[in-house]
Design an enzyme around this catalytic site. Structure first.
Site, PDB file in Angstrom:
ATOM      1  N   ARG A 153       0.826  -1.215   0.000  1.00  0.00           N
ATOM      2  CA  ARG A 153       0.000   0.000   0.000  1.00  0.00           C
ATOM      3  C   ARG A 153       0.859   1.264   0.000  1.00  0.00           C
ATOM      4  O   ARG A 153       0.684   2.160  -0.814  1.00  0.00           O
ATOM      5  CB  ARG A 153      -0.903   0.027   1.232  1.00  0.00           C
ATOM      6  N   ILE A 154       1.799   1.337   0.958  1.00  0.00           N
ATOM      7  CA  ILE A 154       2.604   2.565   1.073  1.00  0.00           C
ATOM      8  C   ILE A 154       3.605   2.653  -0.075  1.00  0.00           C
ATOM      9  O   ILE A 154       3.751   3.711  -0.701  1.00  0.00           O
ATOM     10  CB  ILE A 154       3.326   2.618   2.446  1.00  0.00           C
ATOM     11  N   ASP A 173       9.399  -6.974  -4.764  1.00  0.00           N
ATOM     12  CA  ASP A 173       8.301  -7.408  -3.891  1.00  0.00           C
ATOM     13  C   ASP A 173       8.107  -8.898  -4.127  1.00  0.00           C
ATOM     14  O   ASP A 173       8.024  -9.334  -5.279  1.00  0.00           O
ATOM     15  CB  ASP A 173       7.013  -6.633  -4.233  1.00  0.00           C
ATOM     16  N   ARG A 234      10.859   0.106   9.598  1.00  0.00           N
ATOM     17  CA  ARG A 234      11.389  -0.317  10.901  1.00  0.00           C
ATOM     18  C   ARG A 234      12.908  -0.372  10.815  1.00  0.00           C
ATOM     19  O   ARG A 234      13.453  -0.841   9.804  1.00  0.00           O
ATOM     20  CB  ARG A 234      10.859  -1.709  11.299  1.00  0.00           C
ATOM     21  N   ASP A 258      12.621   7.509  10.585  1.00  0.00           N
ATOM     22  CA  ASP A 258      11.557   7.882  11.512  1.00  0.00           C
ATOM     23  C   ASP A 258      11.405   6.812  12.583  1.00  0.00           C
ATOM     24  O   ASP A 258      10.636   6.969  13.513  1.00  0.00           O
ATOM     25  CB  ASP A 258      10.260   7.946  10.675  1.00  0.00           C
ATOM     26  N   GLU A 263      12.400   2.820  21.050  1.00  0.00           N
ATOM     27  CA  GLU A 263      11.758   4.149  21.057  1.00  0.00           C
ATOM     28  C   GLU A 263      11.214   4.405  22.444  1.00  0.00           C
ATOM     29  O   GLU A 263      10.762   3.461  23.096  1.00  0.00           O
ATOM     30  CB  GLU A 263      10.638   4.189  20.019  1.00  0.00           C
ATOM     31  N   HIS A 286       9.190   9.092  14.919  1.00  0.00           N
ATOM     32  CA  HIS A 286       8.080   8.223  14.489  1.00  0.00           C
ATOM     33  C   HIS A 286       6.802   9.032  14.185  1.00  0.00           C
ATOM     34  O   HIS A 286       5.754   8.795  14.791  1.00  0.00           O
ATOM     35  CB  HIS A 286       7.813   7.145  15.552  1.00  0.00           C
ATOM     36  N   ILE A 287       6.945   9.967  13.239  1.00  0.00           N
ATOM     37  CA  ILE A 287       5.817  10.861  12.927  1.00  0.00           C
ATOM     38  C   ILE A 287       5.198  10.589  11.552  1.00  0.00           C
ATOM     39  O   ILE A 287       4.365  11.356  11.098  1.00  0.00           O
ATOM     40  CB  ILE A 287       6.230  12.351  12.999  1.00  0.00           C
ATOM     41  N   GLY A 288       5.628   9.504  10.904  1.00  0.00           N
ATOM     42  CA  GLY A 288       5.131   9.231   9.545  1.00  0.00           C
ATOM     43  C   GLY A 288       3.619   9.291   9.426  1.00  0.00           C
ATOM     44  O   GLY A 288       3.078   9.807   8.454  1.00  0.00           O
ATOM     45  N   ALA A 289       2.924   8.765  10.430  1.00  0.00           N
ATOM     46  CA  ALA A 289       1.449   8.754  10.381  1.00  0.00           C
ATOM     47  C   ALA A 289       0.858   9.773  11.359  1.00  0.00           C
ATOM     48  O   ALA A 289      -0.341   9.742  11.637  1.00  0.00           O
ATOM     49  CB  ALA A 289       0.937   7.355  10.709  1.00  0.00           C
TER      50      ALA A 289
HETATM   51  C1  MLT Z   1       2.391   1.979  12.021  1.00  0.00           C
HETATM   52  O1  MLT Z   1       2.842   0.844  11.978  1.00  0.00           O
HETATM   53  O2  MLT Z   1       1.208   2.228  11.785  1.00  0.00           O
HETATM   54  C2  MLT Z   1       3.324   3.088  12.309  1.00  0.00           C
HETATM   55  O3  MLT Z   1       4.512   2.669  12.819  1.00  0.00           O
HETATM   56  C3  MLT Z   1       2.720   4.316  12.852  1.00  0.00           C
HETATM   57  C4  MLT Z   1       2.375   4.482  14.302  1.00  0.00           C
HETATM   58  O4  MLT Z   1       2.230   3.583  15.098  1.00  0.00           O
HETATM   59  O5  MLT Z   1       2.221   5.630  14.645  1.00  0.00           O
END
Ligand code: MLT
Length: 316
Positions: A153-154, A173, A234, A258, A263, A286-289
């Site tokens: 997806r990403i 993939d 990761r 990230d 963490e 860890h701000i990707g989402a």
């Molecule tokens: C995730 O796996 O969805 C990400 O690492 C994002 C998060 O937990 O904030």
């Protein structure tokens, strides 16, 4: 019957409760976003369901000593859940894989732009009163090759954005078919070929026993010299000491990440030291989402999923 739910990480509670209200089950929600691992062990027996993010570790011992019926990951990765134990104990595990893909892809591209165009460095140098444009000369995207490991997806969203930047996109993939790749203007290649050809590299893989340290020392040494890497998946996908050596030797021209094995990141972490020493290393917590709309929709979805799950039990 009242179902007890523990929210053990920071989520958007209003949105979560909106989701919960879409079902019929009566729930009691306890919110402990700072709960320690020890405290969690002490109280987990009292709960039917848990909603969590990456901070909470659902290890075999915790799951075995629980009465959980379901565990809902407010996000995508399930590497902090011991899925085998959950399966054995009959604990249903859910995640929200669709809701953050575009924003994590945006984050990935933003970090790539920052790495190659020295944006953060330029900002900081101007704040220090410098006007040194030569030092800040960047590297172009046009006609360069982006290698995506994991065209899920990403990864697919990243490919879309990279094409708009004029890049050639290749991907590796183990599941995706040629037809799918062609539809997204991506050429599927073997992992060794991808590592040899990529000017920019990004990984979008779940962490599991197959992908753990996938980029080992040998694979890192086969990377194109001067490659820029973004890791929003990761840290454990890499052999970390080998990666650090490759950054120091200049084989990796820039590394943005990230995600960290431990963490929150310690202030004496090697990547922080490298960044302070002037290596092209960018780190974010860890701000990707971490986007308002994404966190709202994830929390709402978690609320919906957990109440639907309990509703389904009532029907049995
Ligand atoms: C995730 O796996 O969805 C990400 O690492 C994002 C998060 O937990 O904030």
């Amino acid at each position: 019957m009242i179902r007890r739910i523990l929210v053990s990480d920071r989520i958007d509670l209003d949105a979560f409760m909106e989701g919960v209200k879409e079902g019929n089950s009566t729930v009691q929600v306890d919110v402990r976003p700072e709960i320690s691992a020890e405290e969690l062990r002490a109280i987990i027996k009292d709960y039917d369901g848990i909603v969590f993010r990456s901070r909470t570790k659902l290890d075999p011992e915790l799951l075995t000593n629980s009465n959980l019926l379901c565990a809902i990951r407010a996000g995508n990765g399930l590497d902090n859940v011991h899925l085998e134990t959950a399966r054995r104990r009959g604990i249903e595990v859910f995640n929200c894989p669709e809701l953050s893909k575009e924003d994590v892809a945006d984050y990935t591209m933003a970090m790539l732009v920052n790495l190659t165009r020295n944006i953060i460095k330029a900002h900081l140098s101007l704040l220090e009163g410098k006007w040194d444009r030569d030092m800040l000369t960047g590297s172009s995207f046009k006609h360069k090759t982006l290698g995506i490991v994991g065209l899920g997806r990403i990864g697919t969203e990243v490919a879309l954005r990279a094409r708009a930047h004029g890049m050639k996109v290749i991907a590796h993939d183990i599941e995706k078919m040629e037809e799918y790749a062609q539809k997204h203007n991506v050429r599927l290649v073997s992992l060794p070929e991808l590592l040899r050809q990529s000017d920019f590299l990004t990984l979008h893989l779940p962490l599991n026993t197959t992908t753990h340290r996938l980029l080992n020392r040998e694979k890192i040494s086969s990377l194109k010299k001067g490659v820029y890497i973004v890791n929003s998946s990761r840290e454990q996908l890499f052999d970390f000491p080998a990666l650090v050596e490759a950054i120091k030797s200049g084989q990796v021209a820039g590394y943005a990440t990230d995600v960290f094995e431990e963490e929150p990141l310690r202030s004496e972490h090697e990547l922080i030291t490298l960044a302070k020493q002037g290596y092209n290393v960018l780190v974010t917590p860890h701000i990707g989402a971490q986007v308002v709309e994404v966190q709202q929709s994830i929390a709402r979805d978690c609320g919906k999923k957990i109440v639907q799950f309990f509703d389904s039990l009532e029907k049995i």
